[in-house]
Design a protein around this motif. Structure first.
Motif, PDB file in Angstrom:
ATOM      1  N   ASP A 319      -7.618  11.564  -0.853  1.00 17.38           N
ATOM      2  CA  ASP A 319      -7.064  12.302   0.268  1.00 17.38           C
ATOM      3  C   ASP A 319      -6.096  11.378   0.993  1.00 17.38           C
ATOM      4  N   LEU A 320      -4.813  11.623   0.810  1.00 16.95           N
ATOM      5  CA  LEU A 320      -3.782  10.770   1.410  1.00 16.95           C
ATOM      6  C   LEU A 320      -3.161  11.402   2.642  1.00 16.95           C
ATOM      7  N   GLY A 321      -3.603  12.615   2.996  1.00 16.90           N
ATOM      8  CA  GLY A 321      -3.000  13.314   4.128  1.00 16.90           C
ATOM      9  C   GLY A 321      -3.131  12.554   5.427  1.00 16.90           C
ATOM     10  N   MET A 322      -4.264  11.896   5.648  1.00 18.96           N
ATOM     11  CA  MET A 322      -4.461  11.187   6.908  1.00 18.96           C
ATOM     12  C   MET A 322      -3.663   9.892   6.980  1.00 18.96           C
ATOM     13  N   LEU A 323      -2.994   9.542   5.883  1.00 22.55           N
ATOM     14  CA  LEU A 323      -2.241   8.280   5.828  1.00 22.55           C
ATOM     15  C   LEU A 323      -0.732   8.501   5.808  1.00 22.55           C
ATOM     16  N   ARG A 324      -0.286   9.667   6.229  1.00 21.82           N
ATOM     17  CA  ARG A 324       1.142   9.989   6.145  1.00 21.82           C
ATOM     18  C   ARG A 324       2.013   9.037   6.958  1.00 21.82           C
ATOM     19  N   GLU A 325       1.478   8.451   8.040  1.00 22.88           N
ATOM     20  CA  GLU A 325       2.280   7.573   8.885  1.00 22.88           C
ATOM     21  C   GLU A 325       2.135   6.097   8.522  1.00 22.88           C
ATOM     22  N   VAL A 326       1.392   5.812   7.457  1.00 22.88           N
ATOM     23  CA  VAL A 326       1.245   4.440   6.972  1.00 22.88           C
ATOM     24  C   VAL A 326       2.199   4.227   5.810  1.00 22.88           C
ATOM     25  N   ARG A 327       2.838   3.080   5.778  1.00 20.53           N
ATOM     26  CA  ARG A 327       3.747   2.765   4.675  1.00 20.53           C
ATOM     27  C   ARG A 327       2.931   2.239   3.499  1.00 20.53           C
ATOM     28  N   LEU A 328       2.828   3.067   2.483  1.00 15.86           N
ATOM     29  CA  LEU A 328       2.049   2.739   1.296  1.00 15.86           C
ATOM     30  C   LEU A 328       2.960   2.509   0.102  1.00 15.86           C
ATOM     31  N   ASP A 329       2.501   1.697  -0.827  1.00 20.79           N
ATOM     32  CA  ASP A 329       3.212   1.496  -2.092  1.00 20.79           C
ATOM     33  C   ASP A 329       2.268   1.946  -3.196  1.00 20.79           C
ATOM     34  N   LEU A 330       2.402   3.200  -3.594  1.00 18.09           N
ATOM     35  CA  LEU A 330       1.485   3.803  -4.554  1.00 18.09           C
ATOM     36  C   LEU A 330       2.195   4.116  -5.865  1.00 18.09           C
ATOM     37  N   ASP A 331       1.465   3.967  -6.940  1.00 19.96           N
ATOM     38  CA  ASP A 331       1.972   4.353  -8.254  1.00 19.96           C
ATOM     39  C   ASP A 331       2.145   5.871  -8.305  1.00 19.96           C
ATOM     40  N   THR A 360      -3.983  -9.480  -2.950  1.00 17.39           N
ATOM     41  CA  THR A 360      -2.565  -9.485  -3.329  1.00 17.39           C
ATOM     42  C   THR A 360      -2.169  -8.176  -3.992  1.00 17.39           C
ATOM     43  N   GLU A 361      -3.001  -7.690  -4.906  1.00 19.61           N
ATOM     44  CA  GLU A 361      -2.689  -6.451  -5.624  1.00 19.61           C
ATOM     45  C   GLU A 361      -2.940  -5.212  -4.773  1.00 19.61           C
ATOM     46  N   LEU A 362      -3.750  -5.343  -3.737  1.00 23.92           N
ATOM     47  CA  LEU A 362      -4.104  -4.186  -2.913  1.00 23.92           C
ATOM     48  C   LEU A 362      -3.236  -4.047  -1.670  1.00 23.92           C
ATOM     49  N   ALA A 363      -2.382  -5.042  -1.389  1.00 27.54           N
ATOM     50  CA  ALA A 363      -1.568  -5.024  -0.170  1.00 27.54           C
ATOM     51  C   ALA A 363      -0.515  -3.925  -0.225  1.00 27.54           C
ATOM     52  N   HIS A 364      -0.143  -3.433   0.955  1.00 24.01           N
ATOM     53  CA  HIS A 364       0.885  -2.399   1.101  1.00 24.01           C
ATOM     54  C   HIS A 364       1.983  -2.913   2.030  1.00 24.01           C
ATOM     55  N   PRO A 365       3.111  -2.207   2.107  1.00 23.87           N
ATOM     56  CA  PRO A 365       4.179  -2.631   3.019  1.00 23.87           C
ATOM     57  C   PRO A 365       3.718  -2.779   4.463  1.00 23.87           C
ATOM     58  N   ASP A 366       2.810  -1.934   4.930  1.00 24.87           N
ATOM     59  CA  ASP A 366       2.211  -2.128   6.252  1.00 24.87           C
ATOM     60  C   ASP A 366       1.103  -3.163   6.119  1.00 24.87           C
ATOM     61  N   ASP A 367       1.351  -4.357   6.656  1.00 26.92           N
ATOM     62  CA  ASP A 367       0.382  -5.434   6.510  1.00 26.92           C
ATOM     63  C   ASP A 367      -0.915  -5.109   7.235  1.00 26.92           C
ATOM     64  N   GLY A 368      -2.022  -5.514   6.648  1.00 29.32           N
ATOM     65  CA  GLY A 368      -3.315  -5.270   7.263  1.00 29.32           C
ATOM     66  C   GLY A 368      -3.920  -3.926   6.932  1.00 29.32           C
ATOM     67  N   PHE A 369      -3.283  -3.160   6.072  1.00 33.38           N
ATOM     68  CA  PHE A 369      -3.864  -1.890   5.637  1.00 33.38           C
ATOM     69  C   PHE A 369      -4.210  -1.984   4.152  1.00 33.38           C
ATOM     70  N   TYR A 370      -5.424  -1.532   3.796  1.00 34.07           N
ATOM     71  CA  TYR A 370      -5.876  -1.629   2.405  1.00 34.07           C
ATOM     72  C   TYR A 370      -6.658  -0.388   1.996  1.00 34.07           C
ATOM     73  N   LEU A 371      -6.391   0.087   0.803  1.00 36.74           N
ATOM     74  CA  LEU A 371      -7.247   1.045   0.120  1.00 36.74           C
ATOM     75  C   LEU A 371      -8.168   0.243  -0.785  1.00 36.74           C
ATOM     76  N   VAL A 372      -9.477   0.471  -0.679  1.00 35.01           N
ATOM     77  CA  VAL A 372     -10.425  -0.253  -1.504  1.00 35.01           C
ATOM     78  C   VAL A 372     -11.432   0.728  -2.096  1.00 35.01           C
ATOM     79  N   GLY A 373     -12.217   0.244  -3.035  1.00 33.00           N
ATOM     80  CA  GLY A 373     -13.229   1.073  -3.649  1.00 33.00           C
ATOM     81  C   GLY A 373     -12.639   2.181  -4.496  1.00 33.00           C
ATOM     82  N   MET A 374     -13.371   3.271  -4.609  1.00 33.65           N
ATOM     83  CA  MET A 374     -12.936   4.384  -5.450  1.00 33.65           C
ATOM     84  C   MET A 374     -11.558   4.891  -5.064  1.00 33.65           C
ATOM     85  N   LYS A 375     -11.254   4.907  -3.778  1.00 29.72           N
ATOM     86  CA  LYS A 375      -9.963   5.422  -3.336  1.00 29.72           C
ATOM     87  C   LYS A 375      -8.816   4.556  -3.827  1.00 29.72           C
ATOM     88  N   SER A 376      -9.047   3.261  -4.016  1.00 29.99           N
ATOM     89  CA  SER A 376      -7.984   2.383  -4.510  1.00 29.99           C
ATOM     90  C   SER A 376      -7.625   2.698  -5.955  1.00 29.99           C
TER      91      SER A 376
END
Length: 471
Positions: A319-331, A360-376
């Motif tokens: 569910d990425l809807g709640m993250l619309r205002e976060v700068r993510l780098d997703l495949d 390092t592999e989990l970092a996104h353009p917005d520093d300090g934000f991480y997707l971890v676990g199953m969601k990653s």
């Protein structure tokens, strides 16, 4: 508007499942303050919903190291490291004591609805890195907000199943037929028994979740002979789930796949292949009509089934809807952080081959934000608890300023028992596996890890239904 400093703010962890609570334990150990927001009413709410299922991996791989250290001083008794827990065991004997040790740092019935940089939408760049995170959530019927120095999203994917439609979109009428759809792992021998006994069920999917449900239904049909079971898969053959290569090249195969194959061949399960579900039509007299195309007995044709319940075991998506205002780098394919996507893509990945990865592999353009676990892992179905624990260890080390520890990632996995359906089905009522069963798993390459060469999409972590309670 004046900016709020990120210093001295808590790290918000979204989700109080195994990985979220492990992240909180690492934060406490590092002297950082966590605030865990859990949408459910208790720790491991998603795990509790499939509490009747036994994991493939034994306790030694299901307990995070920092969590173990936190629990050691509380009088907690660690379970037998070689036993295989059920989901219920995991919640009652690990997650609940861990959440209790974390105390009021964990808040329940707190559903996160949005994450942003405080005072800056996604498009604003000036001074963005200085701004804390604003986490909006609902609790007690009210909208609340928390500011955070960092956010670790461990909310998982269990609440967002893939739709039944073939193209990634819901089948026409899928929403209106919601009352006829069950989750991926209904407790067909327990609390959900009445829903399935003496009725017709369509199970859609070709992973371990589908196999667990099908085998539960087969057992139910022995006691309730009017129970009917239809299994629909999108591919042309169930051989991958059955295990083994062509001509039965493996000396021993996962018991899950073997039992399912036997049930199909014996006629207890009707198998439809190359299924495309196009429409669902609830019927006034009860049940739902499932329309589309399928191959039955080697012949392609129209699909027109009337069933009581459809079990959607087609996997999950984040569910990425709640993250619309976060700068993510997703495949763009699997919706996982771009750097780990090639390691987990189910089009390429086979069981047990994911290398260790961390901050390092989990970092996104917005520093300090991480997707971890199953969601990653996005849409990839190959997540393992031990992988999530190493993720959060590395992420928290980075947040604490320990770059060396963040970069020193490693993943020690067993050769058998992590993804072996042999072990889950061979366990006794206490989750203990005999030496003979362990030897069999070794001989077969560990069940799913002994699958044919080439890419395999597998699910790591969930295993067999636990033994039903005796009346």
């Amino acid at each position: 508007m004046s900016e709020t400093s990120r210093e001295n703010l808590p790290v918000v962890v979204i989700g109080a499942g195994p990985v979220g609570l492990a992240a909180a334990a690492h934060l406490v150990e590092r002297g950082l303050e966590p605030l865990v927001l859990e949408a459910g009413g208790g720790p491991g709410a998603a795990v509790a919903s499939w509490g009747h299922v036994r994991l493939f991996s034994p306790w030694r791989y299901d307990v995070d190291a920092a969590a173990r250290r936190l629990l050691t001083g509380t009088g907690w008794s660690e379970p037998d490291p070689d036993a295989l827990p059920t989901g219920r065991d995991l919640v009652e004997n690990y997650l609940t004591p861990l959440a209790d040790a974390l105390g009021d740092r964990v808040r329940y019935d707190a559903r996160v609805t949005g994450v942003a940089r405080d005072g800056a939408d996604r498009s604003r760049s000036l001074g963005r890195e200085r701004r804390p995170y604003l986490v909006r959530y609902t609790a007690g019927g009210q909208v609340r907000e928390a500011r955070a120095s960092a956010v670790i999203d461990a909310s998982g994917t269990f609440g967002t199943p893939n739709p039944l439609g073939l193209s990634g979109l819901p089948a026409i009428g899928e929403e209106s037929a919601d009352g006829h759809l069950s989750g991926a792992l209904p407790d067909v021998l327990g609390v959900d028994r009445e829903r399935f006994a003496g009725r017709t069920t369509l199970v859609v999917g070709m992973g371990h979740s589908a196999a667990n449900t099908l085998l539960g239904l087969v057992e139910l049909a022995h006691a309730e002979p009017t129970t009917r079971i239809v299994w629909a898969i999108r591919g042309g053959s169930p051989r991958r789930l059955y295990g083994g290569g062509s001509d039965d090249e493996l000396p021993a195969r996962g018991l899950l796949g073997t039992r399912l194959r036997d049930a199909v061949e014996a006629g207890g399960v009707r198998l439809l292949t190359r299924v495309a579900i196009e429409r669902l039509e609830p019927e006034e007299q009860g049940g739902v009509r499932v329309l589309g195309t399928a191959r039955a007995d080697g012949v392609d044709g129209a699909l027109d089934l009337r069933v009581d319940t459809v079990v959607n075991a087609t996997g999950f998506r984040p569910d990425l809807g709640m993250l619309r205002e976060v700068r993510l780098d997703l495949d763009p394919v699997v919706e996982a952080p771009r750097a780990i996507a090639p390691l987990i893509d189910p089009n390429l990945h086979s069981c047990g081959t994911v290398p260790a990865h961390g901050e390092t592999e989990l970092a996104h353009p917005d520093d300090g934000f991480y997707l971890v676990g199953m969601k990653s892992y996005g849409r990839a179905p190959t997540f393992l608890l031990a992988t999530g624990y190493e993720q959060v260890r590395s992420v928290v080390a980075a947040l604490a300023g320990d770059r060396a520890a963040a970069d020193a990632v490693e993943l020690n996995l067993p050769q058998t028992g992590v993804c072996s359906s042999d072990l889950a089905f061979a366990a006794d009522a206490d989750g203990v596996v005999s030496p003979a069963a362990l030897a069999l798993a070794d001989a077969s390459g560990g069940g799913c890890c002994g699958a044919p060469s080439g890419p395999q999409a597998v699910t790591l972590g969930l295993g067999a239904p636990a033994e039903p309670a005796q009346a």
